[in-house]
Design a protein around this motif. Structure first.
Motif: not given
Length: 798
Positions: A225-240
């Motif tokens: 789950d940690f690895y996949r959250s790191c791959l989730d760049t869309k959510s990271i970009e949205t959070a800013g």
């Protein structure tokens, strides 16, 4: 149907070299040759005469001889002739079996051999099928470069100046097929040139494991789950930037936001150290004292070093001090302004904060010094108690900070720590005290701004791409190369920082461990036997080396001795991973890093999940589990393939690891290297040429080591078969064929020792096969005149 038509029908259809049945691994035995010669001397035909035989049709009929009698006579003759042929066949089979028994060392599939059909073997079959079979085009294969059509041997894309240019007039089939091989994707995402590097192979194996949807224990699932959250760049970009600004407010704010609570300097510093692994003014880690290692002490100490400052600095040899160059300050100024703009700082106050941050950074930077200077002046590993350190640099609450950093490990005032630049620590304390006194209460808090911008540096990997791009441009402006790292690889590296105890569990399974240990035992045993039979010319040197080697034991290193799944689940029971917030997961990762640092006090050696080469520790040669991953190794592979790929690398690593401190080379080894080189020059048509390259001592040594490694792996596989005769097969290749083809497939691996080789490693197959009866075919080049014979100067290999 005529005899010619019958022969035409029996001709084999053209097939790929990998689709044909296994060729015999030895030439015709002497018994068969004697039988065939005898048949020839007595004019016994090997085929029954055909009705269309012109001699029979035109023969005159004897008087009184009826056609019917003639037909009966023909029938009788055919029966007798057929019986004779069957007898001959039975004799041939008998002698053939006797000849096989005399060749007891031969490695060929038996009736018990089954094809390997596992998923790993299916992938390996694809790789082998798209590779060049070394026994199909030996003239081309062993003389061409790794994936290049240039007429000289190369390594990693650069010319080998040591090797002679090959005068090839066309691009051989081997080169063409290799070039196509490098362009072909395997399994949709992995190219051949990537998997040939051991580190990349390990990373790809971990990627596949972390991205699999198979059911896992609680701890392993949290890692995924940690690895996949790191791959989730869309959510990271949205959070800013909002997660970081929220964290700053939780810490009391800072002057840039206009609101901050003027909290105590040391209180804020301890929170940054304990909860966020941020060290703005110094670095902390755990390690041994080199002065005690010689006495056999394993005790670990807290070590205090210089910080990783953002400001670029240079060393002035004349003044013997660090300086901040004017030309590097402009990119640094742009970096700071961009960071503050991304954090929402008002444009009007931007320049004030940036100016103070650069000024404070410069004062700290000039107190640092490079490692070479500190080593020369004895500034490394200076022992001091924490109480004494507090007197030398009083602005820092050293006891409180170290207790925060290593909680719950006990830290006391009388404990010793090791400093790596005491003058910097003293100057750092003076600089901070001055800035706290002169600026902190009367302005916007430059010391606090410094601490929070350093915190931003810690969290940059967890923020959106604007921060990483800003950092990348900064380093490019300074003239540094910034390699593009794929996101999946970056995420695996980040995952390992906190979940280092879980990833070995993914690598280790009982089948792999058992077969890996068997391979290590066989290879190390043959390695010691080979050294015993070498004539080093110096008895003292040989005895010293053999004493050293025989005192060593190979051991498979499973990092933290891989915990059970239930133990891992309990260990990570308090870790909560969000599938949508990488920033919050990253905060937990930083705390896991602190716990990992604490474990170092009790560990003999620091874990390294990415280790792919053996190392020497005490009386052990330790082999990391990271070496035993596809495509180099798999528990379901035929042993011929495991030994032919990883077995040779292991043998090569052992030679380099244990003989690297011994510059001597036996006379036999030198002669062997020169012999191989003469054979290479003869094969390439350059023997006797005036411009033939003369081998250096390093090149002779490398040729000897690499050929010896091939011999050791080959003999270790033979030993393995003697103990356990059964082995599986791949692509219907004989076991010897599979062993050598597997080695040839990865002969272009980016090894550390390639620059010392004046020829391609796969050429060693021609050397091995010239003295062994076990190869599936003779490796000769009819189009070239081979004047040199290896059999005169190399020991027999079978």
């Amino acid at each position: 149907m005529t005899e010619n038509q019958l022969e035409h029908e029996l001709l084999p259809l053209p097939q790929s070299s990998f689709a044909q049945p296994p060729a015999p691994d030895h030439p015709q035995g002497p018994h068969q040759n004697q039988l065939l010669q005898g048949l020839a001397q007595h004019d016994i035909p090997l085929h029954p005469p055909s009705d269309s035989d012109s001699t029979t049709q035109n023969r005159p009929r004897l008087p009184g001889q009826s056609p019917r009698w003639t037909n009966h006579r023909r029938l009788i003759l055919l029966v007798l002739l057929g019986s004779s042929l069957w007898a001959i066949v039975l004799v041939l089979v008998y002698y053939s079996q006797q000849d096989v028994k005399t060749q007891s060392k031969e490695i060929t599939p038996t009736e018990k051999v089954t094809q390997c059909l596992s998923k790993a073997c299916q992938r390996a079959s694809v790789r082998l099928y798209t590779s060049v079979d070394p026994f199909s085009h030996p003239c081309d294969y062993f003389l061409i470069t790794c994936g290049s059509d240039r007429p000289w041997p190369t390594t990693r894309g650069k010319k080998r100046s040591e090797g002679p240019p090959l005068n090839l007039q066309r691009q051989p089939k081997g080169a063409e097929m290799r070039t196509k091989k490098k362009e072909k994707n395997l399994d949709g995402n992995m190219k051949v040139e990537e998997i040939l590097d051991r580190k990349n192979a390990l990373m790809r194996y971990l990627q596949e494991a972390l991205e699999s949807k198979s059911r896992s224990g609680s701890a392993v699932q949290k890692v995924k789950d940690f690895y996949r959250s790191c791959l989730d760049t869309k959510s990271i970009e949205t959070a800013g930037v909002e997660p970081f600004l929220t964290l700053v407010q939780q810490l009391g704010g800072w002057g840039i936001s206009g609101q901050w609570n003027h909290s105590d300097f040391n209180s804020t510093l301890k929170v940054l150290i304990r909860q966020y692994a941020s060290f703005p003014f110094f670095n902390l880690y755990v390690g041994r004292d080199p002065n005690e290692i010689l006495r056999g002490t394993d005790r670990k100490y807290i070590q205090i070093d210089e910080p990783d400052l953002l400001i670029p600095i240079a060393w002035n040899n004349t003044a013997q001090k660090s300086i901040a160059k004017t030309q590097t300050l402009f990119p640094f100024l742009a970096l700071c302004q961009k960071y503050l703009a991304l954090l929402g700082a008002p444009s009007g106050s931007n320049i004030v904060h940036v100016g103070m941050f650069i000024s404070l950074s410069s004062e700290l930077a000039v107190a640092t010094s490079p490692l070479s200077y500190r080593l020369l002046n004895g500034l490394l590993y200076q022992r001091i108690t924490i109480k004494e350190l507090a007197n030398e640099a009083p602005v820092i609450d050293w006891l409180g900070c170290l207790q925060a950093a290593f909680h719950p490990h006990p830290v006391r005032p009388e404990d010793h720590v090791l400093l790596h630049n005491l003058p910097y620590i003293v100057q750092m304390s003076n600089v901070i005290q001055k800035w706290l006194t002169e600026h902190e209460l009367r302005s916007s808090g430059p010391v606090r701004t410094f601490m929070f911008l350093k915190l931003l540096q810690t969290f940059t990997p967890a923020l959106d791409s604007r921060f990483r791009e800003t950092e990348r441009r900064f380093y490019l402006a300074l003239g540094h190369t910034v390699p593009e790292v794929p996101r999946w690889k970056h995420c695996i590296t980040e995952t390992e920082k906190g979940f280092d105890t879980v990833l070995p569990h993914i690598l280790t399974d009982m089948a792999t461990q058992r077969k890996a240990e068997e391979m290590l035992e066989n290879i190390f045993s043959i390695f010691k036997t080979k050294l015993n039979h070498l004539d080093w010319g110096d008895n003292n040197s040989q005895q010293s080396l053999m004493k050293k080697v025989h005192s060593l034991t190979p051991r498979l290193w499973t990092q933290t001795e891989s915990k059970r799944e239930s133990e891992l689940d309990l260990l990570f029971s308090e870790v909560n991973i969000s599938t949508r917030s990488y920033f919050s997961n990253y905060i937990q990762l930083l705390d896991l890093q602190r716990q990992r640092r604490n474990r170092l006090f009790n560990q003999t050696q620091e874990d390294d999940i990415f280790s792919v080469r053996p190392f020497h520790s005490g009386n052990e040669v330790i082999f990391p589990m990271g070496m035993f991953v596809p495509p180099f190794f798999h528990a379901t592979y035929p042993r011929a393939m495991n030994y032919g790929i990883l077995g040779i690398f292991i043998a090569k690593d052992i030679f380099h690891l244990l003989l690297q401190d011994d510059p001597s080379l036996s006379e036999a080894g030198t002669a062997m290297a020169e012999c191989v080189w003469a054979h290479y020059l003869s094969t390439t048509g350059r023997a006797g040429g005036g411009n033939a390259t003369v081998l250096s001592a390093v090149q002779r040594r490398e040729i000897w080591l690499q050929y010896s490694a091939l011999q050791v792996a080959f003999q270790a596989y033979q030993q393995s078969l003697q103990r356990q005769p059964e082995d599986s097969a791949l692509l219907h290749l004989s076991l010897t064929h599979l062993f050598l083809t597997s080695f040839a497939q990865v002969d272009c691996d980016t090894e550390l020792y390639g620059d010392s080789m004046p020829l391609e490693p796969s050429f060693m197959i021609t050397v091995l096969c010239s003295t062994s009866t076990l190869c599936p075919a003779a490796l000769e080049c009819p189009s070239k005149t081979q004047l040199h014979s290896l059999k005169a100067c190399l020991p027999h290999s079978s």
